[in-house]
Structures are given as structure tokens and as C-alpha cells.
Design a protein around this motif. Sequence first.
Motif, mmCIF file in Angstrom:
data_model
loop_
_atom_site.group_PDB
_atom_site.id
_atom_site.type_symbol
_atom_site.label_atom_id
_atom_site.label_comp_id
_atom_site.label_asym_id
_atom_site.label_seq_id
_atom_site.Cartn_x
_atom_site.Cartn_y
_atom_site.Cartn_z
ATOM 1 N N LEU A 129 -3.175 5.231 -2.170
ATOM 2 C CA LEU A 129 -4.070 6.194 -1.538
ATOM 3 C C LEU A 129 -3.538 7.604 -1.761
ATOM 4 C CD1 LEU A 129 -4.559 4.322 1.866
ATOM 5 C CD2 LEU A 129 -5.989 4.174 -0.191
ATOM 6 N N ALA B 115 -7.981 9.108 0.073
ATOM 7 C CA ALA B 115 -7.906 8.818 1.507
ATOM 8 C C ALA B 115 -8.513 10.015 2.249
ATOM 9 C CB ALA B 115 -6.461 8.609 1.932
ATOM 10 N N THR C 155 7.390 0.653 8.016
ATOM 11 C CA THR C 155 7.008 1.582 6.955
ATOM 12 C C THR C 155 8.247 2.264 6.366
ATOM 13 O OG1 THR C 155 4.907 2.012 8.075
ATOM 14 C CG2 THR C 155 5.585 3.605 6.412
ATOM 15 N N ALA D 13 -2.070 4.574 8.750
ATOM 16 C CA ALA D 13 -2.158 3.281 9.442
ATOM 17 C C ALA D 13 -2.208 2.112 8.475
ATOM 18 C CB ALA D 13 -3.383 3.266 10.342
ATOM 19 N N GLN D 14 -2.614 2.362 7.236
ATOM 20 C CA GLN D 14 -2.693 1.297 6.231
ATOM 21 C C GLN D 14 -1.450 1.218 5.347
ATOM 22 O OE1 GLN D 14 -6.569 1.351 4.043
ATOM 23 N NE2 GLN D 14 -7.020 3.106 5.355
ATOM 24 N N ALA D 15 -0.647 2.275 5.333
ATOM 25 C CA ALA D 15 0.394 2.412 4.327
ATOM 26 C C ALA D 15 1.669 1.656 4.679
ATOM 27 C CB ALA D 15 0.708 3.887 4.114
ATOM 28 N N ASP D 16 2.276 1.079 3.656
ATOM 29 C CA ASP D 16 3.605 0.475 3.771
ATOM 30 C C ASP D 16 4.698 1.432 3.280
ATOM 31 O OD1 ASP D 16 2.584 -2.157 4.565
ATOM 32 O OD2 ASP D 16 1.875 -2.289 2.485
ATOM 33 N N ARG E 163 -2.632 -1.178 -3.727
ATOM 34 C CA ARG E 163 -3.496 -0.009 -3.500
ATOM 35 C C ARG E 163 -2.636 1.237 -3.387
ATOM 36 N NH1 ARG E 163 -6.869 0.312 1.380
ATOM 37 N NH2 ARG E 163 -5.287 -0.975 2.395
ATOM 38 N N ALA F 215 -5.834 7.637 9.355
ATOM 39 C CA ALA F 215 -6.307 6.314 8.944
ATOM 40 C C ALA F 215 -5.533 5.808 7.735
ATOM 41 C CB ALA F 215 -7.802 6.376 8.630
ATOM 42 N N ALA F 216 -5.189 6.694 6.823
ATOM 43 C CA ALA F 216 -4.437 6.283 5.644
ATOM 44 C C ALA F 216 -3.023 5.855 6.016
ATOM 45 C CB ALA F 216 -4.391 7.430 4.636
ATOM 46 N N ARG G 87 3.437 2.978 11.309
ATOM 47 C CA ARG G 87 3.669 1.610 11.790
ATOM 48 C C ARG G 87 5.128 1.191 11.627
ATOM 49 N NH1 ARG G 87 0.141 -2.259 8.384
ATOM 50 N NH2 ARG G 87 1.026 -0.962 6.720
ATOM 51 N N VAL H 214 0.843 -1.195 0.000
ATOM 52 C CA VAL H 214 0.000 0.000 0.000
ATOM 53 C C VAL H 214 0.879 1.245 0.000
ATOM 54 C CG1 VAL H 214 -1.808 1.300 1.212
ATOM 55 C CG2 VAL H 214 -1.838 -1.219 1.227
#
Length: 323
Positions: free
Chosen positions: A164, A189, A222, A197-200, A162, A194-195, A219, A137
Amino acid sequence: MKEAKMAQDLVFIDGERVHRLLDYPACIAAMEAAMRALSAGATRQLPRTMIHMGEGRTFAQMTASLADDGMFGAKLISVFADPARPGQRSHRGVITLFEPAQGHPVAVVDAEAVTHIRTAAATAVATRALARADARVLLIMGTGGQAHTHLAALPLVHRFERILIWGRDPARAAAVVQQWQDRLPVAVAPDAQAAVAQADVICTVSGAAQPILLGQWVRPGTHVNLVGSSAPGPVEADTALVAAARYIADSKANALEAAAEFLVARAAGVVNDAHIVAEIGEVLLGQVPGRRDARDITLYKSLGHAVQDIAAAQLLLERVRAG
């Protein structure tokens, strides 16, 4: 006669020609070679000099040589706030390229077009070197020209399931998505935290004066590319992220003088100069490890440097001469 021949040999490469000739795969390869050469000591460059000309207005000069017997030159560029786009800045100027045999100027190149493309190409090189192999992501924070160039470059070096797009103006984020949705798996996004938190992989390419990316959101594992701020002052990420990350610069000397987020953290006493663990060229050369394990937060600080610009200009000149 000699002066007439020099004028005839001087090539002018405008923005349209830059976009036509400087394709992303070739530019990515050129930026990797340039950053390796910088860290290997094969190139020479002077620190960027800047004249501040009032609120949101800067004139800068960047000079470099690709080798003792290689092309050399300078980028002269103005960075002015765009009144039609609050928070956004425009880069306008020229790159002058000289040949090494007799010191003749051989090309004048549109610097705005080159800067947009080579910046994203360099980010792609860093992302390939530092992101986890299983990163899926991508989050782009910003909706200006660099959002588009990064969307063109990054999928060439990594497969993202994905992508964003977040912006301070949701309508502008939606416009970016609309432009790319037929080519990439892009989506708006609505919420930055929240975005993140999903992103790599995260790329900040905004004109933000205050942090839009907070360390507490990011996270472990990342990879972050800080791209939007290229001088002391505007910061896109907070001190907590700088402190938590394995910090890698495109040029260590430039970062110590102009990497805004690092300078804020250093002034607060949270980090010192040793926190910049490497240049990306040192990672590419295998001299310093980049990502050490899957939990590292890696951070690439892009300021852009003259070696990149001269390398891009040389590639353009070669393609013009090849017809």
C-alpha cells in the motif's frame, strides 16, 4: 609525475554510474556487513556534524573508517528543502574515499545516489531481521525518492502479497502506484489510519514535520521503519509509538543525538536512553534479541551513518576497477 599519477588514479563516480553499478542485492549485503562491523567495534566513525543554514537548509559532514587498515573517508552533503515539492528535501553532495596504505584519495562519489540506495538497502536488512516471518502487507508512507528505492529493496528480502502507498498528496501516491503496478502488487491507500490497520510492515519515508503515524493505530506484531527524518526537528511518528515499540537504531550514539521522534519522547519524560534496546548490528550479531515474540512492535530508526556510505563507496570503487 607523482601528482599526475594521483590525479589519474582518482576515480569520479557520478550518479548515473552509481545507479548502474550499485545493485540492490549487493548493497543489501554490504549494508548488513557494515552494520555488523559498526556494532562489533571494527569500524570507527565520528558523530555527524551539521550546520543549519536557514529554514529547511542544512550542511552535514559524516566521517568514518571501515577498519584501522581499511578504506576511510567522509560524506559532505547538503539537505535543502525542495521548493518545487513542498515537504520534500533533496540530498546533494559527495563521498570522498581514501586508501589506507598511504592515505591517498581514490574516489569521489555522488552522495545523493548512494544515499538513496544504501538507505533502502539498510531498511531491507532491518526488515529481514525484525519483521514477522508471516508478514504479508507492506505500507509505505511517503511518495518521494525513498518510496521508490524502498519498493526496489524490500521485496528482495520478504514476500509481500500487498503493498500500500499512502501520501499526503493522493495524486502523488497514485503516480507511484502507476510506476510500479506492472512489477509489484501495489495499490493506493486513501486513508492512513485504515492502511496502518492492515499493515504488517510500515515504512515512513516522508518529509513530514508532524506525525503521520500514530501509535494507537499500530497493531501488535507490526514492524516499523522510521526513515524520513534524519535530524532533530521533523517527526514522522508520535511519542505513543516510540513508547510502545521495541526501539532499535542503526547507530545508538547517533540516535541519542539526532533521532527526532525519540528526542521528543525523551524530552516529554516518557522514555529514557535505555529505551534504545540495541543497534541493528547487535541484533544481526546475535548479541541482543530483536523481535522476541509475535506481538512485539519492533521499530528500526534509520538515520544513516558514515560507515554505510564508505562501505557503499568502496563497493562502487571495486566494481569500477573490475571494469
